[in-house]
Design an enzyme around this catalytic site. Structure first.
Site, mmCIF file in Angstrom:
data_model
loop_
_atom_site.group_PDB
_atom_site.id
_atom_site.type_symbol
_atom_site.label_atom_id
_atom_site.label_comp_id
_atom_site.label_asym_id
_atom_site.label_seq_id
_atom_site.Cartn_x
_atom_site.Cartn_y
_atom_site.Cartn_z
ATOM 1 N N GLY A 1 2.189 -6.070 7.210
ATOM 2 C CA GLY A 1 1.271 -6.708 6.269
ATOM 3 C C GLY A 1 0.062 -7.263 6.995
ATOM 4 O O GLY A 1 -0.336 -6.744 8.050
ATOM 5 N N CYS B 1 -3.768 0.685 6.801
ATOM 6 C CA CYS B 1 -3.984 -0.089 8.025
ATOM 7 C C CYS B 1 -4.745 0.728 9.065
ATOM 8 O O CYS B 1 -5.500 0.195 9.864
ATOM 9 C CB CYS B 1 -2.645 -0.542 8.591
ATOM 10 S SG CYS B 1 -1.511 0.836 8.871
ATOM 11 N N GLU C 1 3.609 -5.390 12.255
ATOM 12 C CA GLU C 1 2.689 -4.252 12.066
ATOM 13 C C GLU C 1 1.585 -4.759 11.152
ATOM 14 O O GLU C 1 1.790 -4.902 9.943
ATOM 15 C CB GLU C 1 3.423 -3.085 11.392
ATOM 16 C CG GLU C 1 4.540 -2.467 12.213
ATOM 17 C CD GLU C 1 4.015 -1.648 13.373
ATOM 18 O OE1 GLU C 1 2.899 -1.095 13.281
ATOM 19 O OE2 GLU C 1 4.728 -1.574 14.384
ATOM 20 N N ASN D 1 0.795 -1.239 0.000
ATOM 21 C CA ASN D 1 0.000 0.000 0.000
ATOM 22 C C ASN D 1 0.823 1.282 0.000
ATOM 23 O O ASN D 1 0.384 2.288 -0.538
ATOM 24 C CB ASN D 1 -1.041 -0.007 1.126
ATOM 25 C CG ASN D 1 -0.449 -0.143 2.496
ATOM 26 O OD1 ASN D 1 0.597 -0.763 2.674
ATOM 27 N ND2 ASN D 1 -1.100 0.431 3.492
HETATM 28 P P1 NAD Z 1 0.274 -9.416 2.876
HETATM 29 O O1 NAD Z 1 0.389 -9.939 4.233
HETATM 30 O O2 NAD Z 1 -0.495 -10.195 1.868
HETATM 31 O O3 NAD Z 1 1.726 -9.217 2.229
HETATM 32 C C1 NAD Z 1 2.716 -8.431 2.858
HETATM 33 C C2 NAD Z 1 4.076 -8.941 2.425
HETATM 34 O O4 NAD Z 1 4.260 -10.258 2.929
HETATM 35 C C3 NAD Z 1 4.245 -9.033 0.905
HETATM 36 O O5 NAD Z 1 5.543 -8.628 0.573
HETATM 37 C C4 NAD Z 1 4.044 -10.517 0.650
HETATM 38 O O6 NAD Z 1 4.681 -10.987 -0.511
HETATM 39 C C5 NAD Z 1 4.687 -11.123 1.885
HETATM 40 N N1 NAD Z 1 4.267 -12.494 2.181
HETATM 41 C C6 NAD Z 1 3.136 -13.117 1.810
HETATM 42 N N2 NAD Z 1 3.112 -14.387 2.284
HETATM 43 C C7 NAD Z 1 4.258 -14.557 2.987
HETATM 44 C C8 NAD Z 1 4.806 -15.634 3.742
HETATM 45 N N3 NAD Z 1 4.176 -16.806 3.860
HETATM 46 N N4 NAD Z 1 6.003 -15.459 4.346
HETATM 47 C C9 NAD Z 1 6.640 -14.272 4.269
HETATM 48 N N5 NAD Z 1 6.179 -13.225 3.561
HETATM 49 C C10 NAD Z 1 4.992 -13.356 2.930
HETATM 50 O O7 NAD Z 1 -0.289 -7.944 3.017
HETATM 51 P P2 NAD Z 1 -0.682 -6.940 1.852
HETATM 52 O O8 NAD Z 1 -1.938 -7.430 1.217
HETATM 53 O O9 NAD Z 1 0.493 -6.623 0.996
HETATM 54 O O10 NAD Z 1 -0.959 -5.619 2.722
HETATM 55 C C11 NAD Z 1 -2.182 -5.373 3.330
HETATM 56 C C12 NAD Z 1 -2.152 -5.664 4.810
HETATM 57 O O11 NAD Z 1 -1.073 -4.989 5.433
HETATM 58 C C13 NAD Z 1 -3.406 -5.150 5.497
HETATM 59 O O12 NAD Z 1 -3.868 -6.092 6.420
HETATM 60 C C14 NAD Z 1 -2.919 -3.896 6.202
HETATM 61 O O13 NAD Z 1 -3.715 -3.494 7.283
HETATM 62 C C15 NAD Z 1 -1.534 -4.286 6.596
HETATM 63 N N6 NAD Z 1 -0.702 -3.106 6.879
HETATM 64 C C16 NAD Z 1 -0.367 -2.812 8.188
HETATM 65 C C17 NAD Z 1 0.381 -1.666 8.487
HETATM 66 C C18 NAD Z 1 0.744 -1.281 9.902
HETATM 67 O O14 NAD Z 1 1.583 -0.405 10.073
HETATM 68 N N7 NAD Z 1 0.158 -1.877 10.928
HETATM 69 C C19 NAD Z 1 0.779 -0.833 7.451
HETATM 70 C C20 NAD Z 1 0.429 -1.164 6.155
HETATM 71 C C21 NAD Z 1 -0.316 -2.298 5.867
#
Ligand code: NAD
Length: 477
Positions: A225, A283, A248, A150
């Protein structure tokens, strides 16, 4: 292809991987605009080895050398900001008119941790006189950072700042959708930093993210994520070695409006907090508005008016307030959640695809009103431009409603009554609470969630220190 093939960075070399590619598509037009290598577990192994080797000298540099390197990174980010903004708008769907703030945050994070660098220090203890007892802070060595789609450039850059300042080298995994801007950061690191200090591997969660989480030489992981991936990372990390993992994660954040609040200000804050410039993919989005029954209709009307004024269009057009969702699969997921929500609650605004935007992954800003307790649309993170309004009359029941999700990232409370504000702020299970405000991050104050929203505060001294281990030293005199 507008932006062509963009590299990874391993051991100081910009590299194009083993021949497998990930296509990058403009979410506004569905046009192919570039490619990045689909990294492999071998790429991760090479990146970790390079980081381990580089850390031997990076960890020994004086704090002032590291400070200067971080400042050089900040300057390099600023110098390429215009280019990054154009790439990011096309690759992510985040609106071009609002991306300057992400560039500021990227550069500012390097400068902030550069300024804090002399705070990496231990304590002394009055234990057994005349002996001396103290603690030292030591870098972990190789840090893995895995970031979401994002804010791809801001997270890629900002997530390196604290680990680098505290003497670690980094293996960074960029998101598989919208990785092009972080490839520019790879070029910046190749120019500014010694080889191996930052390594950037593009690719999918499996195998790249998983290989980082499992690697025995990666002793510290910082992840941003989703909750599901955070849990997978904890499991994978725990299978190999003992690691320090901070998370996070997502949110389903309540904005509470008391009967004495200013309805206009509350509606403005709710809309600002939704981050429509990111199509609600934030998020901290203020997705749940909990309004006292006496103000519910007024606030709902105000929200409808504000959502109707949002101009949805191509993210690369400066006139657009909101662009598309980040990817086709994510758009389908959001649309399915909206359709399911229609069976639970009344659609007060939106709910479909904006007129004339059938190409690209657009959905309308959407408002559900009169949402009953327990409705899925008001419990699960949509990560899209979807808000719900729920009424309340009893304060205790409102607190229960606010806390009725597994998340605890941000919250907002609107009231003129300081006691009600503080009572509510203390009762809501949330890592970050705003009173009569929303959305803002205040660098220096921890940002992070409780419950399933995560572990660990970022953007603060705690983050810097969390990339060091504390060791006790006892000197017998
Ligand atoms: P996601 O969890 O699908 O992916 C995040 C990252 O993790 C990507 O680079 C992805 O390739 C990687 N990933 C996926 N599977 C993995 C695994 N098994 N092992 C290691 N890495 C893996 O999240 P997204 O769809 O990219 O982002 C959206 C989410 O992120 C939402 O839930 C949002 O709320 C959260 N987010 C949180 C914050 C915060 O600061 N708390 C900030 C931004 C986004």
């Amino acid at each position: 292809m507008l932006y062509g093939d963009r590299p990874m960075l391993i051991g100081g070399q910009l590299t194009y991987g083993s021949g497998e590619w990930i296509d990058c598509t403009d979410p506004s037009t569905e046009a192919l605009i570039g490619r990045v290598p689909a990294g492999t577990a071998q790429d991760v192994a090479a990146a970790v080895e390079a980081a381990r080797e580089a850390q031997k000298s990076w960890g020994q540099t004086s704090i002032w050398e590291r400070r200067d390197m971080l400042r050089a990174l900040a300057a390099a980010v600023r110098a390429r900001a215009e280019e990054v903004v154009a790439v990011e708008a096309a690759d992510s769907g985040n609106t071009i008119g609002n991306l300057a703030n992400d560039m500021f945050k990227s550069a500012n994070q390097f400068e902030y941790f550069a300024g804090l660098i002399s705070e990496i220090k231990g304590d002394t203890y009055a234990a057994l006189s005349p002996n001396m007892h103290m603690t030292l802070r030591v870098p972990y060595g190789v840090v893995g950072r895995i970031v979401p789609f994002n804010h791809p450039f801001m997270f890629a850059t900002a997530s390196c700042a604290a680990p680098l300042a505290s003497g670690n080298c980094v293996v960074l995994k960029t998101p598989e959708t919208s990785p092009l801007s972080a490839a520019i950061f790879a070029e910046i690191c190749a120019e500014v930093l010694p080889a191996g200090v930052v390594n950037i591997v593009s690719g999918y969660g499996l195998p790249v993210g998983d290989a980082i989480a499992r690697h025995p030489e990666v002793r510290r992981i910082g992840f941003t994520g989703s909750v599901a991936t955070g849990l997978a990372i904890q499991r994978a990390a725990a299978e190999a070695t003992v690691k320090h993992v901070t998370l996070e994660l997502g949110g389903k954040n309540p904005l509470v409006v008391f009967a004495d609040a200013d309805a206009d200000k509350a509606a403005d804050a709710a809309v600002a907090g939704m981050n429509f410039a990111w199509a609600g993919q934030s998020c901290g989005s203020t997705a749940r508005v909990l309004v006292h029954d006496s103000l519910k209709d007024k606030v709902t009307r105000r929200l409808e008016e504000r959502l109707a004024a949002i101009h949805v269009g191509d993210a690369s057009d400066p006139a657009s307030d909101m662009g598309p969702l980040n990817s086709g699969p994510h758009r389908n997921r959001v649309r399915n959640m909206i359709e399911a929500g229609k069976a639970e609650a009344r659609v007060a605004f939106g709910g479909g695809v904006p007129a004339g935007l059938n190409k690209g992954w657009f959905v309308e800003p959407t408002l559900f009103a009169d949402v009953p307790l327990g409705a899925t649309i008001a419990r699960e993170e949509v990560f899209g431009p979807v808000m719900t309004v729920q009424g309340w009359s009893d304060e205790a029941a409102m607190i229960e409603m606010a806390n009725a999700t597994p998340y605890g990232l941000t919250a907002s409370v609107f009231t003129q009554d300081i006691s009600a504000a503080l009572r509510t702020a203390r009762a809501i299970e949330s890592g970050v609470t705003h009173i009569n405000g929303s959305k803002m991050h205040y660098v220096g104050a921890p940002f992070g969630g409780v419950k399933n929203s995560g572990i660990g505060g970022e953007e603060c001294l705690e983050e810097l220190l969390s990339y060091t281990e504390v060791r006790s030293l006892h000197i017998t005199i």
